[in-house]
Write a protein that holds these residues in place. Structure first.
Motif, PDB file in Angstrom:
ATOM      1  N   ILE A 177      -5.456  -8.538 -95.452  1.00 32.45           N
ATOM      2  CA  ILE A 177      -5.373  -7.057 -94.895  1.00 32.45           C
ATOM      3  C   ILE A 177      -4.876  -7.490 -93.305  1.00 32.45           C
ATOM      4  O   ILE A 177      -4.016  -6.993 -92.894  1.00 32.45           O
ATOM      5  CB  ILE A 177      -6.716  -6.510 -94.683  1.00 32.45           C
ATOM      6  CG1 ILE A 177      -7.199  -6.011 -95.985  1.00 32.45           C
ATOM      7  CG2 ILE A 177      -7.004  -5.351 -93.515  1.00 32.45           C
ATOM      8  CD1 ILE A 177      -8.880  -5.819 -96.331  1.00 32.45           C
ATOM      9  N   GLY A 178      -5.574  -8.434 -92.845  1.00 31.01           N
ATOM     10  CA  GLY A 178      -5.148  -8.749 -91.358  1.00 31.01           C
ATOM     11  C   GLY A 178      -3.540  -9.603 -91.235  1.00 31.01           C
ATOM     12  O   GLY A 178      -2.751  -8.851 -90.468  1.00 31.01           O
ATOM     13  N   PHE A 179      -3.176 -10.096 -92.641  1.00 28.96           N
ATOM     14  CA  PHE A 179      -1.933 -10.559 -92.583  1.00 28.96           C
ATOM     15  C   PHE A 179      -0.626  -9.150 -92.240  1.00 28.96           C
ATOM     16  O   PHE A 179       0.086  -9.394 -91.712  1.00 28.96           O
ATOM     17  CB  PHE A 179      -1.652 -11.451 -93.950  1.00 28.96           C
ATOM     18  CG  PHE A 179      -0.135 -11.563 -94.233  1.00 28.96           C
ATOM     19  CD1 PHE A 179       0.444 -12.448 -93.421  1.00 28.96           C
ATOM     20  CD2 PHE A 179       0.139 -10.805 -95.291  1.00 28.96           C
ATOM     21  CE1 PHE A 179       1.870 -12.407 -93.822  1.00 28.96           C
ATOM     22  CE2 PHE A 179       1.678 -10.937 -95.919  1.00 28.96           C
ATOM     23  CZ  PHE A 179       2.465 -12.037 -94.992  1.00 28.96           C
ATOM     24  N   LEU A 180      -1.070  -8.379 -93.335  1.00 32.65           N
ATOM     25  CA  LEU A 180      -0.291  -6.980 -93.408  1.00 32.65           C
ATOM     26  C   LEU A 180      -0.357  -6.306 -91.919  1.00 32.65           C
ATOM     27  O   LEU A 180       0.732  -6.047 -91.647  1.00 32.65           O
ATOM     28  CB  LEU A 180      -0.613  -6.215 -94.548  1.00 32.65           C
ATOM     29  CG  LEU A 180      -0.126  -6.995 -95.879  1.00 32.65           C
ATOM     30  CD1 LEU A 180      -0.887  -5.881 -97.025  1.00 32.65           C
ATOM     31  CD2 LEU A 180       1.331  -6.955 -96.134  1.00 32.65           C
ATOM     32  N   LEU A 181      -1.422  -6.060 -91.307  1.00 30.36           N
ATOM     33  CA  LEU A 181      -1.564  -5.477 -90.270  1.00 30.36           C
ATOM     34  C   LEU A 181      -0.720  -6.027 -89.299  1.00 30.36           C
ATOM     35  O   LEU A 181      -0.019  -5.549 -88.345  1.00 30.36           O
ATOM     36  CB  LEU A 181      -2.898  -5.121 -89.927  1.00 30.36           C
ATOM     37  CG  LEU A 181      -3.582  -4.159 -90.802  1.00 30.36           C
ATOM     38  CD1 LEU A 181      -5.198  -4.283 -90.202  1.00 30.36           C
ATOM     39  CD2 LEU A 181      -3.003  -2.693 -90.494  1.00 30.36           C
ATOM     40  N   SER A 182      -0.987  -7.506 -89.049  1.00 32.53           N
ATOM     41  CA  SER A 182      -0.240  -8.220 -87.744  1.00 32.53           C
ATOM     42  C   SER A 182       1.246  -8.378 -88.211  1.00 32.53           C
ATOM     43  O   SER A 182       2.016  -8.125 -87.213  1.00 32.53           O
ATOM     44  CB  SER A 182      -0.817  -9.680 -87.813  1.00 32.53           C
ATOM     45  OG  SER A 182      -2.172  -9.571 -87.764  1.00 32.53           O
ATOM     46  N   LEU A 183       1.691  -8.568 -89.801  1.00 34.80           N
ATOM     47  CA  LEU A 183       3.068  -8.398 -89.783  1.00 34.80           C
ATOM     48  C   LEU A 183       3.763  -7.169 -89.397  1.00 34.80           C
ATOM     49  O   LEU A 183       4.907  -7.154 -88.863  1.00 34.80           O
ATOM     50  CB  LEU A 183       3.322  -8.757 -91.217  1.00 34.80           C
ATOM     51  CG  LEU A 183       4.602  -9.129 -91.780  1.00 34.80           C
ATOM     52  CD1 LEU A 183       4.896 -10.516 -91.264  1.00 34.80           C
ATOM     53  CD2 LEU A 183       4.701  -9.381 -93.101  1.00 34.80           C
ATOM     54  N   ILE A 184       3.186  -5.840 -89.874  1.00 30.68           N
ATOM     55  CA  ILE A 184       3.662  -4.662 -89.661  1.00 30.68           C
ATOM     56  C   ILE A 184       3.657  -4.426 -87.806  1.00 30.68           C
ATOM     57  O   ILE A 184       4.940  -3.871 -87.571  1.00 30.68           O
ATOM     58  CB  ILE A 184       3.016  -3.594 -90.328  1.00 30.68           C
ATOM     59  CG1 ILE A 184       3.336  -3.703 -91.796  1.00 30.68           C
ATOM     60  CG2 ILE A 184       3.377  -2.195 -89.644  1.00 30.68           C
ATOM     61  CD1 ILE A 184       2.055  -2.761 -92.497  1.00 30.68           C
TER      62      ILE A 184
END
Length: 179
Positions: A110-117
């Motif tokens: 979750i944190g990975f995807l939010l930070s990547l976006i």
């Protein structure tokens, strides 16, 4: 508007947040900030299901905390220093990628995807060109300076006429003579 007009150029109270939000990569900062929270929290947090405790503690808890705090800081930087948005976006993407092995698969992905976006949105965000108001109250026009910025990367277009120079006089329709 002219210099003699008495109208105030201040933004009405109800539109201040909207104007502030539109002059910076707001959503990129919000996604990056929200992505840092699960990355920093999950290695230290635990869930209780009745009498059973589920802990996600890892040996790299300090690394996850540092990555999460840096992502939150980069999200705030995108909001309050939009001039460094490209650096903040690249740093957010790199930290999101590093969080995969360090912080429980990037905060359970979750944190990975939010930070990547958020990082990608920060890199791609560009400020809107300034708009000049017209005196007759009609359509606002983009300033000449902003128009020059918009066409700065495009080559100048030539019309159908071709102007001969010293180098093209002897070209003879594209066939040059060697001597």
């Amino acid at each position: 508007m002219s210099a003699e007009s008495t109208a105030s150029r201040e933004v009405p109270q109800e539109n201040r947040f909207k104007v502030w939000r539109q002059t910076r990569p707001f959503w990129a900062g919000l996604f990056t900030l929200l992505g840092g929270v699960p990355i920093a929290y999950l290695p230290y947090g635990d869930m209780r299901l009745g009498n059973m405790t589920l802990a996600m503690a890892t040996t790299a808890g300090a690394g996850a905390l540092i990555i999460g705090v840096l992502l939150v800081t980069l999200g705030l930087t995108m909001w309050f220093q939009p001039i460094v948005r490209v650096f903040a976006g690249v740093a957010a993407i790199i930290l999101a990628l590093v969080s995969l092995p360090v912080s429980n698969f990037g905060g359970l992905v979750i944190g990975f995807l939010l930070s990547l976006i958020g990082g990608a949105m920060s890199i791609s965000w560009a400020p809107a060109p300034p708009v000049e108001e017209t005196e007759d109250g009609g359509e606002p026009e983009v300033s000449a300076e902003a128009g020059a910025v918009l066409t700065a990367g495009l080559p100048e277009q030539r019309g159908p006429e071709h102007h001969a120079t010293d180098k093209t006089i002897d070209a003879n329709g594209g066939r040059n003579s060697a001597g």
